[in-house]
Design a protein around this motif. Structure first.
Motif, PDB file in Angstrom:
ATOM      1  N   TYR A  31     -21.203  10.182  10.161  1.00 23.50           N
ATOM      2  CA  TYR A  31     -21.138   9.180   9.096  1.00 23.50           C
ATOM      3  C   TYR A  31     -19.731   8.609   8.950  1.00 23.50           C
ATOM      4  CZ  TYR A  31     -25.840  10.702   7.962  1.00 23.50           C
ATOM      5  OH  TYR A  31     -27.177  10.996   8.038  1.00 23.50           O
ATOM      6  N   LEU A  35     -20.248   4.836   9.832  1.00 22.90           N
ATOM      7  CA  LEU A  35     -20.259   4.041   8.611  1.00 22.90           C
ATOM      8  C   LEU A  35     -18.878   3.830   8.005  1.00 22.90           C
ATOM      9  CD1 LEU A  35     -23.324   5.745   6.854  1.00 22.90           C
ATOM     10  CD2 LEU A  35     -23.331   3.739   8.376  1.00 22.90           C
ATOM     11  N   ALA A  37     -17.306   6.237   6.594  1.00 26.13           N
ATOM     12  CA  ALA A  37     -17.313   7.091   5.402  1.00 26.13           C
ATOM     13  C   ALA A  37     -16.006   7.857   5.279  1.00 26.13           C
ATOM     14  CB  ALA A  37     -18.491   8.072   5.466  1.00 26.13           C
TER      15      ALA A  37
END
Length: 141
Positions: A31, A35, A37
């Motif tokens: 992630y 993304l 993150a």
């Protein structure tokens, strides 16, 4: 946000999903790479099992290794709850009691641990909710 006179930083009420997976550390890495993150919070036990709160542009979600003994199985395993909701509120005891009074079933009572005051219920539709607040932070309603 700015801390009040007591030094406690207010925080808005939020709802965030919690993903149970096989390989929590790998999921956090994925992630982060996929993304963008950012880790906001992380606890890792001696066996390498992870609980992490991640943020993507201010939207937060949780990721942890599955723990079937607590009803938290990853999507790959089946038979458990791969996603649960985290409801952060000012008074978790009151909201927890209201949920149980409305028909939710207690999974575990509100208690303190890992810097949180939190309890868990399952609603009449099978969704698990952790209702809590981070200790040392005041939540705005």
């Amino acid at each position: 946000m700015v801390a009040d006179a007591t030094g406690i930083e207010p925080m808005p009420t939020t709802i965030a999903p919690w993903l149970s997976v096989r390989g929590g550390a790998r999921a956090v890495e994925f992630y982060t790479a996929a993304l963008g993150a950012v880790e906001v919070y992380r606890v890792e036990d001696p066996d390498g099992n992870v609980v992490a709160r991640l943020s993507v542009g201010g939207a937060e979600f949780w990721v942890s290794d599955e723990s079937p003994e607590h009803g938290n199985a990853g999507s790959e395993s089946g038979g458990g709850v791969p996603v649960r909701m985290i409801l952060t509120v000012a008074d978790p005891d009151a909201v927890f009691a209201r949920a149980v009074g409305a028909g939710a079933r207690e999974i575990y009572p509100v208690s303190e641990g890992h810097g949180w005051r939190v309890g868990r219920v399952v609603d009449p539709f099978g969704h698990h909710w952790e209702i809590g607040r981070e200790m040392g932070r005041q939540v705005e309603d």
